[in-house]
Write a protein that holds these residues in place. Structure first.
Motif, PDB file in Angstrom:
ATOM      1  N   UNK A 388      11.052  -6.505 -15.626  1.00 32.72           N
ATOM      2  CA  UNK A 388      10.802  -5.068 -15.675  1.00 32.72           C
ATOM      3  C   UNK A 388       9.502  -4.709 -16.395  1.00 32.72           C
ATOM      4  N   UNK A 389       9.072  -5.411 -17.476  1.00 36.49           N
ATOM      5  CA  UNK A 389       7.779  -5.056 -18.064  1.00 36.49           C
ATOM      6  C   UNK A 389       6.638  -5.167 -17.066  1.00 36.49           C
ATOM      7  N   UNK A 390       6.668  -6.202 -16.217  1.00 36.16           N
ATOM      8  CA  UNK A 390       5.618  -6.349 -15.203  1.00 36.16           C
ATOM      9  C   UNK A 390       5.678  -5.209 -14.199  1.00 36.16           C
ATOM     10  N   UNK A 391       6.890  -4.791 -13.829  1.00 38.12           N
ATOM     11  CA  UNK A 391       7.029  -3.676 -12.887  1.00 38.12           C
ATOM     12  C   UNK A 391       6.467  -2.390 -13.470  1.00 38.12           C
ATOM     13  N   UNK A 392       6.747  -2.129 -14.742  1.00 40.05           N
ATOM     14  CA  UNK A 392       6.223  -0.920 -15.385  1.00 40.05           C
ATOM     15  C   UNK A 392       4.695  -0.955 -15.440  1.00 40.05           C
ATOM     16  N   UNK A 393       4.141  -2.115 -15.720  1.00 45.20           N
ATOM     17  CA  UNK A 393       2.685  -2.247 -15.796  1.00 45.20           C
ATOM     18  C   UNK A 393       2.035  -1.980 -14.443  1.00 45.20           C
ATOM     19  N   UNK A 394       2.672  -2.431 -13.375  1.00 45.30           N
ATOM     20  CA  UNK A 394       2.151  -2.175 -12.037  1.00 45.30           C
ATOM     21  C   UNK A 394       2.099  -0.675 -11.747  1.00 45.30           C
ATOM     22  N   UNK A 395       3.137   0.027 -12.144  1.00 43.80           N
ATOM     23  CA  UNK A 395       3.163   1.476 -11.913  1.00 43.80           C
ATOM     24  C   UNK A 395       2.126   2.170 -12.793  1.00 43.80           C
ATOM     25  N   UNK A 396       2.019   1.720 -14.044  1.00 46.26           N
ATOM     26  CA  UNK A 396       1.003   2.287 -14.940  1.00 46.26           C
ATOM     27  C   UNK A 396      -0.396   2.182 -14.325  1.00 46.26           C
ATOM     28  N   UNK A 404      -0.683   7.091  -2.103  1.00 46.78           N
ATOM     29  CA  UNK A 404      -0.787   7.856  -0.864  1.00 46.78           C
ATOM     30  C   UNK A 404       0.517   8.523  -0.452  1.00 46.78           C
ATOM     31  N   UNK A 405       1.651   8.065  -1.018  1.00 47.08           N
ATOM     32  CA  UNK A 405       2.947   8.655  -0.691  1.00 47.08           C
ATOM     33  C   UNK A 405       3.760   8.787  -1.978  1.00 47.08           C
ATOM     34  N   UNK A 406       3.489   9.829  -2.780  1.00 48.18           N
ATOM     35  CA  UNK A 406       4.191   9.968  -4.063  1.00 48.18           C
ATOM     36  C   UNK A 406       5.706  10.042  -3.909  1.00 48.18           C
ATOM     37  N   UNK A 407       6.198  10.694  -2.856  1.00 48.26           N
ATOM     38  CA  UNK A 407       7.644  10.818  -2.675  1.00 48.26           C
ATOM     39  C   UNK A 407       8.287   9.450  -2.492  1.00 48.26           C
ATOM     40  N   UNK A 408       7.647   8.587  -1.719  1.00 53.21           N
ATOM     41  CA  UNK A 408       8.176   7.235  -1.509  1.00 53.21           C
ATOM     42  C   UNK A 408       8.199   6.460  -2.821  1.00 53.21           C
ATOM     43  N   UNK A 409       7.138   6.564  -3.613  1.00 59.33           N
ATOM     44  CA  UNK A 409       7.117   5.856  -4.891  1.00 59.33           C
ATOM     45  C   UNK A 409       8.175   6.414  -5.830  1.00 59.33           C
ATOM     46  N   UNK A 410       8.361   7.728  -5.833  1.00 56.00           N
ATOM     47  CA  UNK A 410       9.416   8.296  -6.681  1.00 56.00           C
ATOM     48  C   UNK A 410      10.775   7.713  -6.306  1.00 56.00           C
ATOM     49  N   UNK A 411      11.047   7.598  -5.006  1.00 56.30           N
ATOM     50  CA  UNK A 411      12.318   7.013  -4.569  1.00 56.30           C
ATOM     51  C   UNK A 411      12.435   5.562  -5.032  1.00 56.30           C
ATOM     52  N   UNK A 412      11.325   4.834  -4.970  1.00 55.16           N
ATOM     53  CA  UNK A 412      11.364   3.432  -5.382  1.00 55.16           C
ATOM     54  C   UNK A 412      11.610   3.299  -6.878  1.00 55.16           C
ATOM     55  N   UNK A 413      10.961   4.139  -7.675  1.00 53.14           N
ATOM     56  CA  UNK A 413      11.168   4.105  -9.122  1.00 53.14           C
ATOM     57  C   UNK A 413      12.618   4.443  -9.448  1.00 53.14           C
ATOM     58  N   UNK A 414      13.196   5.360  -8.696  1.00 53.20           N
ATOM     59  CA  UNK A 414      14.599   5.730  -8.878  1.00 53.20           C
ATOM     60  C   UNK A 414      15.511   4.589  -8.444  1.00 53.20           C
ATOM     61  N   UNK A 415      15.278   4.038  -7.247  1.00 51.57           N
ATOM     62  CA  UNK A 415      16.177   3.028  -6.697  1.00 51.57           C
ATOM     63  C   UNK A 415      16.115   1.717  -7.470  1.00 51.57           C
ATOM     64  N   UNK A 416      14.923   1.283  -7.846  1.00 53.06           N
ATOM     65  CA  UNK A 416      14.753  -0.041  -8.430  1.00 53.06           C
ATOM     66  C   UNK A 416      14.814  -0.052  -9.956  1.00 53.06           C
ATOM     67  N   UNK A 417      14.376   1.042 -10.578  1.00 52.28           N
ATOM     68  CA  UNK A 417      14.328   1.103 -12.030  1.00 52.28           C
ATOM     69  C   UNK A 417      15.281   2.140 -12.631  1.00 52.28           C
ATOM     70  N   UNK A 418      15.862   2.962 -11.771  1.00 54.75           N
ATOM     71  CA  UNK A 418      16.842   3.940 -12.272  1.00 54.75           C
ATOM     72  C   UNK A 418      16.233   5.111 -13.002  1.00 54.75           C
ATOM     73  N   UNK A 419      14.934   5.381 -12.776  1.00 54.48           N
ATOM     74  CA  UNK A 419      14.249   6.492 -13.432  1.00 54.48           C
ATOM     75  C   UNK A 419      13.956   7.555 -12.372  1.00 54.48           C
ATOM     76  N   UNK A 420      14.564   8.707 -12.521  1.00 52.45           N
ATOM     77  CA  UNK A 420      14.339   9.813 -11.573  1.00 52.45           C
ATOM     78  C   UNK A 420      13.290  10.741 -12.145  1.00 52.45           C
ATOM     79  N   UNK A 421      12.112  10.758 -11.511  1.00 51.64           N
ATOM     80  CA  UNK A 421      11.011  11.596 -11.985  1.00 51.64           C
ATOM     81  C   UNK A 421      11.200  13.057 -11.571  1.00 51.64           C
TER      82      UNK A 421
END
Length: 421
Positions: A388-396, A404-421
């Motif tokens: 997970x630290x590597x995943x957070x760094x990638x998003x940072x 290019x698709x913020x909605x898709x990334x938001x869904x991914x952050x929610x689905x994979x990391x459990x963080x709903x922006x």
């Protein structure tokens, strides 16, 4: 026993690979590949002083594993126990003047609230030990009948109506090794000297008179005056610690399930002995992968109930901390490392949550980075021992340029990391 509500998990295009986890038994990264359904058992709380950040770190680790399995297209069958009858719980109840059942129920409810707030996927079976005493007692009887459990003279046990004094029953390690597909140390990889030290520190009784091996663990404690007990064919009493998880796991998941998880303080004796009990009862290995989360320290010592150096999720929430920030703070540490909570992790998590919200939130204009490519990189990090630290760094790294698709990334952050922006 009732668990807690399941969070909604968005579906994503594509899928993750099979996660590779560090397996304590082999000391290597292995595939946690389900043969059909991904079957997971994670040892639950003894319900007092819940939920401290050590608890939360462990359950968040296996929440992440489930999210990867789900993203890979697997169904997940997850079971967890609640040790709602045990010496530490009874001691806390006596010290506080609270009836032990009341203490357990209140702490389990607090744990549910914390897990819900943190967005942790609940178990499909959430089983209190007191709900399956009969099944555990019958398993102890089977071990006794097979000569794999033996009685030890117990002078302080109660005498029953027939005038017979109860006896404590112990698991015979040597007999189990002769008859079951298990050897002591298969899961822990520890030498006997280390085992003896940990056994004494973690609830064992190596110097108990009458035992055949100092490491033989208790499977049934005979009834004592002032203690709760239940009837069984081997006499009134209550279960030992390890046998409860063996029985619940076999009941709910069967043998050879995919992953046995828990904190690293459970490697020995709990998981080694649980695996031995299960193998003796079933003739099969308990699990394919033995996975363990690291310990969280605070004020220079491992966070523990006995020391009282606890940071509670409920306390942070009561102080107005967003549970998503707590989750992000824990995700910033690799699940398998030992680390110390200082509070700076939470400060950094609040800033990270804010930056992500500004860069990827609703009504944000598209940026230049590829959301699809970023998601694949996040998946790669997470399937590699839940990094997970590597995943957070990638998003940072995508924050300055946007995606290019913020909605898709938001869904991914929610689905994979459990963080709903």
């Amino acid at each position: 026993m009732r668990a807690w509500p399941r969070p909604e998990i968005p579906a994503l295009p594509g899928h993750a690979g099979v996660p590779r986890l560090h397996d304590t038994a082999t000391g290597s990264l292995v595939e946690a590949r389900p043969t059909d359904v991904a079957r997971l058992y994670v040892c639950g709380i003894t319900p007092y002083d819940a939920t401290h950040l050590g608890h939360a770190t462990t359950y968040l680790a296996y929440d992440t594993l489930q999210r990867i399995w789900l993203d890979a297209g697997y169904s997940v069958h997850y079971a967890q126990n609640v040790t709602d009858i045990d010496d530490p719980l009874l001691e806390r109840a006596a010290a506080t003047g609270v009836e032990w059942k009341e203490l357990a129920l209140s702490q389990v409810e607090l744990f549910r609230e914390d897990m819900t707030a943190l967005g942790i996927i609940p178990p499909d079976e959430y089983v209190a030990v007191t709900e399956v005493i009969d099944e555990i007692a019958e398993a102890v009887c089977r071990l006794s009948d097979a000569g794999i459990a033996y009685a030890v003279d117990t002078p302080d046990a109660l005498v029953n109506d027939a005038g017979v004094r109860g006896t404590d029953l112990y698991f015979d390690i040597a007999a189990a090794e002769e008859s079951a597909p298990w050897r002591l140390g298969d899961e822990s990889n520890l030498d006997r000297e280390t085992m003896l030290t940990l056994f004494a520190e973690r609830g064992g009784d190596p110097d108990r008179a009458g035992k055949r091996d100092k490491l033989d663990p208790l499977v049934w404690r005979a009834a004592r005056d002032g203690e709760p007990s239940w009837p069984s064919r081997v006499g009134d009493g209550r279960p030992g610690w390890h046998i409860e998880c063996s029985v619940i796991a076999l009941m709910e998941l069967g043998t050879d399930f995919t992953v046995q998880g828990g904190g690293s303080d459970l490697v020995f004796p709990h998981h080694d002995m649980s695996a031995g009990h299960a193998a003796a009862l079933s003739g099969h290995p308990l699990a394919g992968v033995y996975s363990h989360a690291g310990m969280v320290a605070y004020q220079g010592e491992k966070m523990s109930k006995s020391l009282g150096n606890l940071v509670l999720v409920s306390g942070l929430r009561a102080d107005g901390i967003d549970p998503r920030a707590i989750r992000l703070a824990l995700l910033s540490q690799h699940y398998r490392t030992d680390w110390e909570w200082t509070g700076t992790q939470l400060d950094e998590a609040v800033l990270r949550q804010t930056r992500w919200g500004v860069a990827f939130g609703e009504h944000v204009a598209p940026g230049s980075a590829s959301s699809a490519e970023l998601i694949e990189n996040i998946r790669t990090a997470l399937v590699t021992d839940l990094d997970t630290p590597a995943a957070l760094t990638l998003i940072d790294a995508a924050v300055p340029v946007g995606v290019d698709d913020p909605a898709l990334l938001r869904d991914a952050i929610d689905a994979l990391l459990g963080i709903r922006l």
